[in-house]
Design a protein around this motif. Structure first.
Motif, mmCIF file in Angstrom:
data_model
loop_
_atom_site.group_PDB
_atom_site.id
_atom_site.type_symbol
_atom_site.label_atom_id
_atom_site.label_comp_id
_atom_site.label_asym_id
_atom_site.label_seq_id
_atom_site.Cartn_x
_atom_site.Cartn_y
_atom_site.Cartn_z
ATOM 1 N N ALA A 1 0.868 -1.314 0.107
ATOM 2 C CA ALA A 1 -0.047 -0.069 0.028
ATOM 3 C C ALA A 1 0.864 1.347 -0.019
ATOM 4 C CB ALA A 1 -0.917 0.066 1.131
ATOM 5 N N SER A 2 1.064 1.764 -1.355
ATOM 6 C CA SER A 2 2.225 2.888 -1.290
ATOM 7 C C SER A 2 3.519 2.297 -0.764
ATOM 8 C CB SER A 2 1.795 4.012 -0.549
ATOM 9 O OG SER A 2 0.482 4.569 -1.054
ATOM 10 N N GLY A 3 3.948 1.208 -1.171
ATOM 11 C CA GLY A 3 5.216 0.436 -0.730
ATOM 12 C C GLY A 3 4.737 -0.468 0.169
ATOM 13 N N TYR A 4 5.698 -1.525 0.763
ATOM 14 C CA TYR A 4 5.380 -2.567 1.667
ATOM 15 C C TYR A 4 5.152 -2.042 3.092
ATOM 16 C CZ TYR A 4 5.463 -6.148 -2.224
ATOM 17 O OH TYR A 4 5.195 -6.864 -3.245
ATOM 18 N N LYS A 5 4.098 -2.336 3.748
ATOM 19 C CA LYS A 5 3.993 -1.970 5.088
ATOM 20 C C LYS A 5 3.955 -3.298 5.858
ATOM 21 C CE LYS A 5 3.190 2.367 3.416
ATOM 22 N NZ LYS A 5 4.268 3.217 3.351
ATOM 23 N N PRO A 6 4.358 -3.159 7.175
ATOM 24 C CA PRO A 6 4.152 -4.519 7.991
ATOM 25 C C PRO A 6 2.652 -4.793 8.109
ATOM 26 C CG PRO A 6 5.408 -2.610 8.881
ATOM 27 C CD PRO A 6 5.025 -1.921 7.862
ATOM 28 N N TRP A 7 2.264 -6.058 8.178
ATOM 29 C CA TRP A 7 0.856 -6.300 8.276
ATOM 30 C C TRP A 7 0.876 -7.629 8.999
ATOM 31 C CZ3 TRP A 7 -2.315 -10.390 6.122
ATOM 32 C CH2 TRP A 7 -3.590 -9.941 6.016
ATOM 33 N N LEU A 8 0.326 -7.627 10.184
ATOM 34 C CA LEU A 8 -0.226 -9.066 10.608
ATOM 35 C C LEU A 8 0.948 -9.751 11.499
ATOM 36 C CD1 LEU A 8 -2.888 -10.086 11.501
ATOM 37 C CD2 LEU A 8 -2.495 -11.684 9.351
ATOM 38 N N VAL A 9 2.081 -9.983 10.915
ATOM 39 C CA VAL A 9 2.871 -10.919 11.360
ATOM 40 C C VAL A 9 4.468 -10.431 11.421
ATOM 41 C CG1 VAL A 9 4.096 -13.110 10.878
ATOM 42 C CG2 VAL A 9 1.830 -12.967 10.491
ATOM 43 N N ASP A 10 5.071 -10.617 12.791
ATOM 44 C CA ASP A 10 6.399 -10.255 13.046
ATOM 45 C C ASP A 10 6.747 -10.959 14.180
ATOM 46 O OD1 ASP A 10 8.657 -8.860 13.313
ATOM 47 O OD2 ASP A 10 8.104 -6.896 13.618
ATOM 48 N N THR B 1 -7.852 -8.933 -0.666
ATOM 49 C CA THR B 1 -7.178 -9.037 -1.854
ATOM 50 C C THR B 1 -6.116 -7.833 -1.637
ATOM 51 O OG1 THR B 1 -9.175 -9.497 -3.327
ATOM 52 C CG2 THR B 1 -7.237 -8.307 -4.485
ATOM 53 N N GLY B 2 -4.809 -8.213 -2.449
ATOM 54 C CA GLY B 2 -3.736 -7.211 -2.364
ATOM 55 C C GLY B 2 -2.202 -7.973 -2.829
ATOM 56 N N ASP B 3 -1.294 -7.123 -2.898
ATOM 57 C CA ASP B 3 0.004 -7.657 -2.803
ATOM 58 C C ASP B 3 0.679 -8.017 -1.616
ATOM 59 O OD1 ASP B 3 -0.232 -7.690 -5.695
ATOM 60 O OD2 ASP B 3 0.344 -5.561 -5.670
ATOM 61 N N TYR B 4 1.464 -9.344 -1.540
ATOM 62 C CA TYR B 4 1.900 -9.570 -0.145
ATOM 63 C C TYR B 4 3.457 -9.751 -0.257
ATOM 64 C CZ TYR B 4 -2.841 -9.475 1.473
ATOM 65 O OH TYR B 4 -4.011 -9.377 1.902
ATOM 66 N N LEU B 5 4.202 -9.598 1.013
ATOM 67 C CA LEU B 5 5.681 -10.081 1.019
ATOM 68 C C LEU B 5 5.836 -10.964 2.346
ATOM 69 C CD1 LEU B 5 8.372 -9.824 -0.169
ATOM 70 C CD2 LEU B 5 8.546 -7.976 1.119
ATOM 71 N N THR C 1 0.430 -12.046 -5.224
ATOM 72 C CA THR C 1 -0.567 -11.339 -5.095
ATOM 73 C C THR C 1 -1.889 -12.396 -4.944
ATOM 74 O OG1 THR C 1 0.122 -10.136 -6.919
ATOM 75 C CG2 THR C 1 -2.488 -10.091 -6.709
ATOM 76 N N TYR C 2 -2.817 -11.972 -3.826
ATOM 77 C CA TYR C 2 -4.090 -12.671 -3.697
ATOM 78 C C TYR C 2 -5.086 -12.048 -3.997
ATOM 79 C CZ TYR C 2 -7.187 -15.362 -0.652
ATOM 80 O OH TYR C 2 -8.211 -16.399 -0.169
ATOM 81 N N VAL C 3 -6.072 -12.642 -4.462
ATOM 82 C CA VAL C 3 -7.361 -11.980 -4.920
ATOM 83 C C VAL C 3 -8.484 -13.192 -4.292
ATOM 84 C CG1 VAL C 3 -9.018 -11.734 -6.856
ATOM 85 C CG2 VAL C 3 -6.449 -11.388 -7.177
ATOM 86 N N GLU C 4 -9.313 -12.014 -3.578
ATOM 87 C CA GLU C 4 -10.551 -12.746 -2.937
ATOM 88 C C GLU C 4 -11.598 -13.288 -3.841
ATOM 89 O OE1 GLU C 4 -12.176 -11.113 1.096
ATOM 90 O OE2 GLU C 4 -11.419 -9.677 -0.098
#
Length: 111
Positions: free
Chosen positions: A11-20, A78-82, A102-105
């Motif tokens: 989202a405007s670059g890769y942002k931390p999401w859910l897991v660390d 849906t979105g791009d993940y890393l 890329t995951y699409v619901e």
């Protein structure tokens, strides 16, 4: 052997999401107590020899990987993940692995 695992969403670059998380891999294979890592390994289960307890001797191999969305047991938008994995052995950095997808619901899928 330890692994630092992070998941990012683009989202405007890769942002931390859910897991660390930091994971003791040897302890995990004795107890299987980290659900996210269990889901992540289910993608590679048929394509790797990385499925036994420590000590690890020899070459670890991952080949012919196909990401099957049915193995993902969590709802995701849906979105791009890393997924970024940093591997350490006796606190010495060994390697980095980055998996992007890329995951699409499927909103029409009936439950």
């Amino acid at each position: 052997m330890t692994c630092h695992i992070q998941m990012f969403k683009r989202a405007s670059g890769y942002k931390p999401w859910l897991v660390d998380i930091n994971l003791d891999v040897c302890q995990y294979f004795r107890r299987r107590n980290v659900p996210f890592f269990s889901i992540f390994l289910s993608f590679f289960k048929e394509s790797t020899n990385f499925n036994h307890t420590c000590p690890y001797v020899g070459t670890l191999v991952v080949e012919d990987v196909y990401l099957n969305p049915e193995l993902l047991r969590l709802p995701m938008p849906t979105g791009d993940y890393l997924i970024s994995l940093h591997w350490y052995h006796f606190k010495k950095h060994q390697t980095d692995i980055n998996v992007s997808f890329t995951y699409v619901e499927d909103l029409l899928k009936s439950w």
